[in-house]
Design a protein around this motif. Structure first.
Motif, PDB file in Angstrom:
ATOM      1  N   LEU A 104       4.227   7.841   1.015  1.00 49.10           N
ATOM      2  CA  LEU A 104       4.379   7.202   2.316  1.00 49.10           C
ATOM      3  C   LEU A 104       3.926   5.755   2.212  1.00 49.10           C
ATOM      4  O   LEU A 104       3.036   5.420   1.413  1.00 49.10           O
ATOM      5  N   THR A 105       4.511   4.900   3.045  1.00 51.19           N
ATOM      6  CA  THR A 105       4.153   3.484   3.031  1.00 51.19           C
ATOM      7  C   THR A 105       4.515   2.856   4.367  1.00 51.19           C
ATOM      8  O   THR A 105       5.258   3.445   5.159  1.00 51.19           O
ATOM      9  N   ASP A 106       3.988   1.651   4.606  1.00 46.22           N
ATOM     10  CA  ASP A 106       4.418   0.870   5.769  1.00 46.22           C
ATOM     11  C   ASP A 106       5.274  -0.311   5.325  1.00 46.22           C
ATOM     12  O   ASP A 106       5.570  -1.201   6.107  1.00 46.22           O
ATOM     13  N   ASP A 107       5.685  -0.319   4.057  1.00 44.52           N
ATOM     14  CA  ASP A 107       6.413  -1.439   3.464  1.00 44.52           C
ATOM     15  C   ASP A 107       7.857  -1.013   3.213  1.00 44.52           C
ATOM     16  O   ASP A 107       8.140  -0.176   2.342  1.00 44.52           O
ATOM     17  N   GLY A 108       8.784  -1.598   3.947  1.00 47.09           N
ATOM     18  CA  GLY A 108      10.182  -1.218   3.830  1.00 47.09           C
ATOM     19  C   GLY A 108      10.773  -1.495   2.467  1.00 47.09           C
ATOM     20  O   GLY A 108      11.595  -0.725   1.969  1.00 47.09           O
ATOM     21  N   MET A 109      10.376  -2.612   1.837  1.00 44.62           N
ATOM     22  CA  MET A 109      10.923  -2.940   0.529  1.00 44.62           C
ATOM     23  C   MET A 109      10.430  -1.954  -0.526  1.00 44.62           C
ATOM     24  O   MET A 109      11.190  -1.511  -1.394  1.00 44.62           O
TER      25      MET A 109
ATOM     26  N   THR B 222       0.841  -1.195   0.000  1.00 47.42           N
ATOM     27  CA  THR B 222       0.000   0.000   0.000  1.00 47.42           C
ATOM     28  C   THR B 222       0.871   1.238   0.000  1.00 47.42           C
ATOM     29  O   THR B 222       1.814   1.349   0.782  1.00 47.42           O
ATOM     30  N   LEU B 223       0.543   2.175  -0.886  1.00 46.89           N
ATOM     31  CA  LEU B 223       1.265   3.430  -0.998  1.00 46.89           C
ATOM     32  C   LEU B 223       0.270   4.570  -0.826  1.00 46.89           C
ATOM     33  O   LEU B 223      -0.842   4.522  -1.355  1.00 46.89           O
ATOM     34  N   TYR B 224       0.676   5.578  -0.077  1.00 49.17           N
ATOM     35  CA  TYR B 224      -0.158   6.748   0.153  1.00 49.17           C
ATOM     36  C   TYR B 224       0.476   7.950  -0.544  1.00 49.17           C
ATOM     37  O   TYR B 224       1.668   8.227  -0.350  1.00 49.17           O
ATOM     38  N   LEU B 225      -0.305   8.630  -1.373  1.00 47.83           N
ATOM     39  CA  LEU B 225       0.143   9.825  -2.071  1.00 47.83           C
ATOM     40  C   LEU B 225      -0.458  11.033  -1.358  1.00 47.83           C
ATOM     41  O   LEU B 225      -1.689  11.163  -1.269  1.00 47.83           O
ATOM     42  N   PHE B 226       0.387  11.902  -0.847  1.00 43.96           N
ATOM     43  CA  PHE B 226      -0.045  13.013  -0.006  1.00 43.96           C
ATOM     44  C   PHE B 226       0.441  14.321  -0.611  1.00 43.96           C
ATOM     45  O   PHE B 226       1.591  14.426  -1.044  1.00 43.96           O
TER      46      PHE B 226
ATOM     47  N   ASP C  85       1.611   3.611  11.542  1.00 45.40           N
ATOM     48  CA  ASP C  85       2.743   2.787  11.102  1.00 45.40           C
ATOM     49  C   ASP C  85       3.207   3.063   9.671  1.00 45.40           C
ATOM     50  O   ASP C  85       3.771   2.191   9.024  1.00 45.40           O
ATOM     51  N   ILE C  86       2.984   4.266   9.158  1.00 44.91           N
ATOM     52  CA  ILE C  86       3.533   4.617   7.857  1.00 44.91           C
ATOM     53  C   ILE C  86       4.646   5.639   8.045  1.00 44.91           C
ATOM     54  O   ILE C  86       4.741   6.294   9.089  1.00 44.91           O
ATOM     55  N   TYR C  87       5.491   5.747   7.024  1.00 46.39           N
ATOM     56  CA  TYR C  87       6.588   6.703   7.092  1.00 46.39           C
ATOM     57  C   TYR C  87       6.903   7.157   5.671  1.00 46.39           C
ATOM     58  O   TYR C  87       6.588   6.457   4.690  1.00 46.39           O
ATOM     59  N   PRO C  88       7.525   8.322   5.513  1.00 48.82           N
ATOM     60  CA  PRO C  88       7.791   8.842   4.171  1.00 48.82           C
ATOM     61  C   PRO C  88       8.821   8.008   3.432  1.00 48.82           C
ATOM     62  O   PRO C  88       9.816   7.574   3.993  1.00 48.82           O
ATOM     63  N   ALA C  89       8.577   7.799   2.142  1.00 51.18           N
ATOM     64  CA  ALA C  89       9.555   7.189   1.243  1.00 51.18           C
ATOM     65  C   ALA C  89      10.244   8.344   0.518  1.00 51.18           C
ATOM     66  O   ALA C  89       9.849   8.737  -0.572  1.00 51.18           O
ATOM     67  N   GLY C  90      11.252   8.904   1.162  1.00 50.45           N
ATOM     68  CA  GLY C  90      11.902  10.103   0.655  1.00 50.45           C
ATOM     69  C   GLY C  90      11.533  11.305   1.498  1.00 50.45           C
ATOM     70  O   GLY C  90      10.886  11.193   2.534  1.00 50.45           O
ATOM     71  N   ARG C  91      11.954  12.469   1.032  1.00 52.91           N
ATOM     72  CA  ARG C  91      11.718  13.680   1.803  1.00 52.91           C
ATOM     73  C   ARG C  91      11.272  14.801   0.881  1.00 52.91           C
ATOM     74  O   ARG C  91      11.407  14.725  -0.330  1.00 52.91           O
ATOM     75  N   LEU C  92      10.734  15.845   1.494  1.00 54.03           N
ATOM     76  CA  LEU C  92      10.376  17.071   0.796  1.00 54.03           C
ATOM     77  C   LEU C  92      10.582  18.194   1.791  1.00 54.03           C
ATOM     78  O   LEU C  92      10.088  18.136   2.919  1.00 54.03           O
ATOM     79  N   ASP C  93      11.322  19.221   1.385  1.00 51.70           N
ATOM     80  CA  ASP C  93      11.717  20.263   2.321  1.00 51.70           C
ATOM     81  C   ASP C  93      10.521  20.929   2.994  1.00 51.70           C
ATOM     82  O   ASP C  93       9.423  21.016   2.420  1.00 51.70           O
ATOM     83  N   TYR C  94      10.770  21.451   4.185  1.00 50.48           N
ATOM     84  CA  TYR C  94       9.766  22.160   4.979  1.00 50.48           C
ATOM     85  C   TYR C  94       9.093  23.265   4.172  1.00 50.48           C
ATOM     86  O   TYR C  94       7.871  23.446   4.241  1.00 50.48           O
TER      87      TYR C  94
END
Length: 202
Positions: free
Chosen positions: A51-56, A3-7, A34-43
């Protein structure tokens, strides 16, 4: 399946869920456990955050080997000439080395959400919108690139990461996608715990 979340990250929101300085974080906008960003975006940047809960899955999105293209709408100060655009496209030498070739073009003023606070308008300076696509993710890279050619970035909105696009999401909105990918992970690619997501009421 993953599952991937687009925010659509609003302006001046940290891409993390806690902050000891009291700044706005993802926790103010997302109540999915239990999700975390896949990458970053500046403040001070806006737009697409995955964002996802899947490490792979997170590894496949963020690892440099996969070279996910990232596209931005960039409002810059002044009017870059053709030489400036060619320099950005070829690559410019920053403190951390030469940037990879990029796709750069001038665009008409796009239809974008109002930013709070808005970009300061100066009657005697004409600003220009660019679309810039890069395949690397150095810290504040696009801002440093445009500053290098003499046109500081005033506003930056990420519209795409690889195959995923911002679409019609407004700031603070999100959508969920199911991703089909191999379930086995290589060594060092541990999976994060999975849990059933709960949609936040918009």
């Amino acid at each position: 399946m993953s599952t991937l979340y687009l925010f659509h990250k609003p302006f001046q929101v940290l891409t993390q869920f806690t902050d000891h300085q009291g700044r706005d974080t993802l926790a103010q906008w997302l109540s999915i456990p239990d999700i975390y960003p896949a990458g970053r975006l500046d403040y001070d940047s806006e737009g697409l955050l995955l964002l996802t809960d899947d490490g792979m899955l997170a590894h496949r999105i963020t690892h440099p080997d996969h070279k996910q293209s990232k596209t931005y709408l960039v409002l810059v100060e002044g009017q870059p000439d053709d030489n400036a655009l060619k320099a950005l496209a070829r690559g410019v030498t920053l403190k951390d080395g030469l940037t990879r070739p990029a796709r750069v073009r001038r665009i008409d003023t796009p239809v974008v959400s109002r930013r709070e606070p808005p970009v300061r308008h100066r009657a005697n300076i004409v600003d220009t919108w660019l679309e810039i696509s890069i395949t690397e993710g150095r810290n504040r890279q696009v801002r440093r690139m445009t500053a290098h050619v003499g046109h500081p970035t005033l506003r930056l909105i990420r519209t795409a990461i690889g195959q995923w696009t911002l679409g019609t999401l407004s700031p603070g909105e999100w959508r969920r996608e199911t991703i089909h990918m191999p379930r086995t992970s290589r060594p060092g690619q541990a999976r994060a715990p999975r849990s059933r997501p709960r949609r936040k009421e918009q």
